[in-house]
Design a protein around this motif. Sequence first.
Motif, short mmCIF file in Angstrom:
data_model
loop_
_atom_site.label_atom_id
_atom_site.label_comp_id
_atom_site.label_asym_id
_atom_site.label_seq_id
_atom_site.Cartn_x
_atom_site.Cartn_y
_atom_site.Cartn_z
N VAL A 84 0.84 -1.20 0.00
CA VAL A 84 0.00 0.00 0.00
C VAL A 84 0.87 1.25 0.00
O VAL A 84 0.55 2.24 -0.67
CB VAL A 84 -0.99 -0.03 1.19
CG1 VAL A 84 -1.65 1.32 1.38
CG2 VAL A 84 -2.04 -1.11 0.96
N VAL A 85 2.00 1.22 0.71
CA VAL A 85 2.91 2.37 0.68
C VAL A 85 3.41 2.58 -0.75
O VAL A 85 3.48 3.71 -1.25
CB VAL A 85 4.09 2.17 1.66
CG1 VAL A 85 5.11 3.29 1.50
CG2 VAL A 85 3.59 2.12 3.09
N GLU A 86 3.71 1.49 -1.44
CA GLU A 86 4.15 1.61 -2.84
C GLU A 86 3.05 2.24 -3.70
O GLU A 86 3.32 3.06 -4.57
CB GLU A 86 4.46 0.22 -3.43
CG GLU A 86 5.63 -0.47 -2.76
CD GLU A 86 6.81 -0.66 -3.71
OE1 GLU A 86 6.93 0.12 -4.67
OE2 GLU A 86 7.59 -1.60 -3.48
N ILE A 87 1.82 1.81 -3.45
CA ILE A 87 0.69 2.35 -4.23
C ILE A 87 0.55 3.85 -3.97
O ILE A 87 0.42 4.65 -4.90
CB ILE A 87 -0.62 1.59 -3.88
CG1 ILE A 87 -0.54 0.16 -4.43
CG2 ILE A 87 -1.83 2.32 -4.44
CD1 ILE A 87 -1.69 -0.73 -4.01
N CYS A 88 0.66 4.24 -2.69
CA CYS A 88 0.53 5.66 -2.37
C CYS A 88 1.66 6.46 -3.01
O CYS A 88 1.45 7.57 -3.50
CB CYS A 88 0.55 5.87 -0.85
SG CYS A 88 -0.94 5.27 -0.06
N ARG A 89 2.85 5.88 -3.00
CA ARG A 89 3.96 6.58 -3.63
C ARG A 89 3.71 6.74 -5.13
O ARG A 89 3.99 7.78 -5.70
CB ARG A 89 5.25 5.81 -3.41
CG ARG A 89 6.35 6.39 -4.27
CD ARG A 89 7.68 6.24 -3.65
NE ARG A 89 8.52 5.39 -4.45
CZ ARG A 89 9.65 4.85 -4.02
NH1 ARG A 89 10.02 5.03 -2.77
NH2 ARG A 89 10.36 4.12 -4.80
N ALA A 90 3.13 5.69 -5.75
CA ALA A 90 2.87 5.76 -7.18
C ALA A 90 1.83 6.84 -7.49
O ALA A 90 1.90 7.50 -8.51
CB ALA A 90 2.39 4.40 -7.69
N LEU A 91 0.88 7.00 -6.57
CA LEU A 91 -0.20 7.96 -6.82
C LEU A 91 0.15 9.36 -6.33
O LEU A 91 -0.55 10.32 -6.65
CB LEU A 91 -1.49 7.49 -6.14
CG LEU A 91 -2.08 6.20 -6.72
CD1 LEU A 91 -3.33 5.81 -5.96
CD2 LEU A 91 -2.39 6.38 -8.20
N GLN A 92 1.23 9.49 -5.56
CA GLN A 92 1.64 10.80 -5.07
C GLN A 92 2.01 11.67 -6.27
O GLN A 92 2.67 11.21 -7.19
CB GLN A 92 2.84 10.63 -4.12
CG GLN A 92 3.27 11.88 -3.40
CD GLN A 92 4.19 12.74 -4.23
OE1 GLN A 92 5.00 12.25 -4.99
NE2 GLN A 92 4.05 14.04 -4.06
N GLY A 93 1.58 12.90 -6.27
CA GLY A 93 1.85 13.77 -7.42
C GLY A 93 0.69 13.80 -8.39
O GLY A 93 0.73 14.54 -9.36
N GLY A 94 -0.32 12.97 -8.16
CA GLY A 94 -1.57 13.14 -8.88
C GLY A 94 -1.98 12.23 -9.99
O GLY A 94 -3.00 12.49 -10.62
N PRO A 95 -1.24 11.15 -10.35
CA PRO A 95 -1.76 10.29 -11.42
C PRO A 95 -3.14 9.75 -11.06
O PRO A 95 -3.40 9.46 -9.90
CB PRO A 95 -0.74 9.16 -11.54
CG PRO A 95 0.41 9.53 -10.72
CD PRO A 95 0.02 10.61 -9.80
N ARG A 96 -3.98 9.64 -12.09
CA ARG A 96 -5.33 9.12 -11.84
C ARG A 96 -5.43 7.67 -12.26
O ARG A 96 -6.47 7.04 -12.12
CB ARG A 96 -6.35 9.95 -12.63
CG ARG A 96 -6.23 11.45 -12.37
CD ARG A 96 -7.18 11.90 -11.31
NE ARG A 96 -8.55 11.83 -11.76
CZ ARG A 96 -9.23 12.86 -12.26
NH1 ARG A 96 -8.66 14.04 -12.36
NH2 ARG A 96 -10.48 12.72 -12.63
N VAL A 97 -4.34 7.18 -12.85
CA VAL A 97 -4.32 5.80 -13.32
C VAL A 97 -3.22 5.05 -12.59
O VAL A 97 -2.10 5.54 -12.45
CB VAL A 97 -4.06 5.73 -14.84
CG1 VAL A 97 -4.04 4.28 -15.30
CG2 VAL A 97 -5.12 6.52 -15.59
N LEU A 98 -3.58 3.85 -12.12
CA LEU A 98 -2.62 3.06 -11.36
C LEU A 98 -2.38 1.75 -12.10
O LEU A 98 -3.32 1.07 -12.50
CB LEU A 98 -3.23 2.75 -9.99
CG LEU A 98 -2.43 1.92 -9.00
CD1 LEU A 98 -1.15 2.63 -8.62
CD2 LEU A 98 -3.27 1.65 -7.75
#
Lengths: 520, 341
Positions: free
Chosen positions: A146-160
């Motif tokens: 989940v920390v990895e996911i949050c890092r990936a979404l940090q900065g605003g991407p809307r697609v994961l």
Amino acid sequence: MISNAIQIEHVAKSFGATQALADVNLTVAQGETRALLGRNGAGKSTLIAALTGGIEPDAGRIQVIDESGVFTTAGDGSIGCVFQKSTLVPTLTAGENIFLGHYPTRFGFVDQAAMRDQAAAMLYEWGFERLSERLVSSLEPLEKKVVEICRALQGGPRVLLLDEPTAGLDAGASQQLFTKIEGARARGVTVIYVSHHLAEVFEVCDSVTVLRDGRDVATGGIEQFSFDSIVSAMAGPVDGADGPALRRSGQPVSGDRDRSSGQKVVITVNAVELDTHSRAVSLEVKKGERVGLTGLDGAGHITLARAIAGEVRVHQGTVEIDGKALRLGDVAQAIRSGVGSVPEDRHINGLVPDLSVEENATLTVLDRIRGPWGFVSRKRRRVLYSELSSSWAIKSADPTQAVSELSGGNQQKVVLARALASDPRALVLINPTAGVDVTAKESIYSSLIELSERGTSLLIASNDDDDLAVCDRVVVMYDGAVTAHLPAGYTEIELMTAVQGQAPLAPHEDLTRHRESERQ
Amino acid sequence: MTSTILQAGTRPRAIRMSPAVRRELALVPVIIAALIVGTILSPTFLTANNLLNNVLVNSSVLGIVVVAESVILISGYFDLSLESIVGLAPMVAVWLVLPSSLGGSGLGIPSWLAIVACFAVSAIIGAINGLLVTKLKLNAFIVTLAMLTLLRGVTTGISGGQTLSRLPAEFLFLGSARPFGISIQIWIFVVVVIVVAAFMQNHPIGRKVYALGGNQAAAASAGIKTTKLTIAVFVFGALLSALAGLMLTGRIASVTSDQGNGLIFTVFAAAVIGGISLNGGQGTIFGAFCGVLLLGIIQNILTLSRVPSYWIAAIYGLVILCALIFNYLAGARPRRNTQRA
């Protein structure tokens, strides 16, 4: 009306003569969870690289919705990616990892309070409280994911983009992750879900796109698919109902299910339980037989192979070589008992880069190539190396060359030679052709076939179809247990279904009868 | 396997140097240059008396500790506490022998038994270091730094800070004997270098040490018992250091509570100048031997050429830096960073 989050139009990419992507079209709506499926080599990795800006497509257009809801050309950072391999810094806190390199600042310094609050807010969305100030090294696998996911979404991407997200998670944690992904969908996060585990896809995805030979061959809502229809879309049209599987290099399969009948058993795996909650595995490999061992990542086939090689212990059960039990976890004893092994990754535990080619190839038998004074005899080493290098066709300028100077294929042959130096009766190979070119692959296969014809038993643990096609039969594992035995001549679909844990144990008698009726 | 056809003879090797040999010999021209400089600066430099009795004798103790450290470095670890064993081992031995009136224990233990005991103590220290870095996976730097401090303290504690002298003849033998007219210190040093070099180069144990330091995981999967081997390497290093300590005590006919103090920096400098990699798996004992010779010659030249003693340390440090840079240029580059797990 829901607008789209990703639009991929006619994307093509080739590397030299290889066409990785021929023509891919893909549209994913906002808030949708789309499974991206395909076999190894179908073009998945290339498409992921194109989506994340890692490579530039030769043709076509990829557009991704950005932070403010506008469609833009995909580039670095427009999609948040979580890959199988962790990219977290274990010695920093979860919050610091989420903002790694993009810290909120105040007067030029890191604004610790803002970082903590923002990280806590993101983690809270994903259902974790009080995680942001804990060190990553102290987190559970699911928490790290989940920390990895949050890092990936940090900065605003809307697609994961999630690549094999359940790797390293147990069943319970995987279920929790699915719940969290569903929650994210409700918040409008679009997910591209890449996995080999079809069961997960049915559980978590709204829709499916199957890639084959660089094209999107099937797309639709999950309800339009069945397990079998996905597998056949991935496998493609079958030439002849029960026709033999072909190796991708074009060579016909060389396995023969009857080759070793009547031979004595060399490797016996007796009711081995890999860990506390896995079922017992038993299998036998006869003299001169080539047995494949396969499964999805984490199915246990690699661990079982490593156990036989003496690298790891198991929870319960025994492994016997010629009827004598091995002391598991003791490589030296395994070698003495007649087991040779090719480890999973030559860079990690296959080679000592600075030592010479001949020394690496004879590292397992240093004590057997001594001269009269107990020192290593250079002459005996050279003689042994010459034998090994000719049976594996190792190409090096000089046996005293450092092994790190060789090509990948030749390095792998040195690892194979090292396994064979001890003149083993049983050879355990894990991904024996990983990262080698087609020529080296063919050369390795012909050496393996020759070896087994002279009586060495081979156990090949691999996910590579070509490796498995060399085998007389393939044992398939799923979730720590054997789920199928496939004699040579299985179809691609049979193999693909079996690794998903779906197939019943292959009815041996039926197949035999079928073959006999063919002969008549 | 045995039925494989042998390759029809191996190709005759052209006379060319492998990179490893080239690296080993890199220091030879530097040593020659140093000899020439020394000859120009001082008429007494290039004499058998100076080279044997000053350069080599003064290098012997350092050289043996360098050999010990090199083996540990090649195995992929390092040991700072070796210098404290140079002090502790002879202190323990002498203390066991001497009467309390001379600062000893008053136990009156025979010299030979005391020497055996000091080697045993050193072996135990090495084993503890080895166990801590393998079983507990503690960092070798900090473990051996703590051990260094501990042993230094024990040495001072035993002796009450005193220098013990009036040693029995058995202890002096290691400093004063001159078989064939050459100091026994040189004999011991040369024999240690030859034996250890041969072992490291050609004995299965030596090759396993190289594999261990080059890639521990690959060594383990080749059936090498990495834990046992690491502990053995630390024990071996400690034993050699104890020998060096006894030699130093024999030469100066006494043992001070700070014997060996600061030696470890020179030890590392010599080993690294000699091409031993701090990353493990690279370098040879012969290279390390050349490193010792070079430092010994430079030290000697500085003494003979009457450089003001306040400046000797600075010049020595500068020379070490230059030697390292030269070494880099000569091809003894640090290894490429290979991908590790």
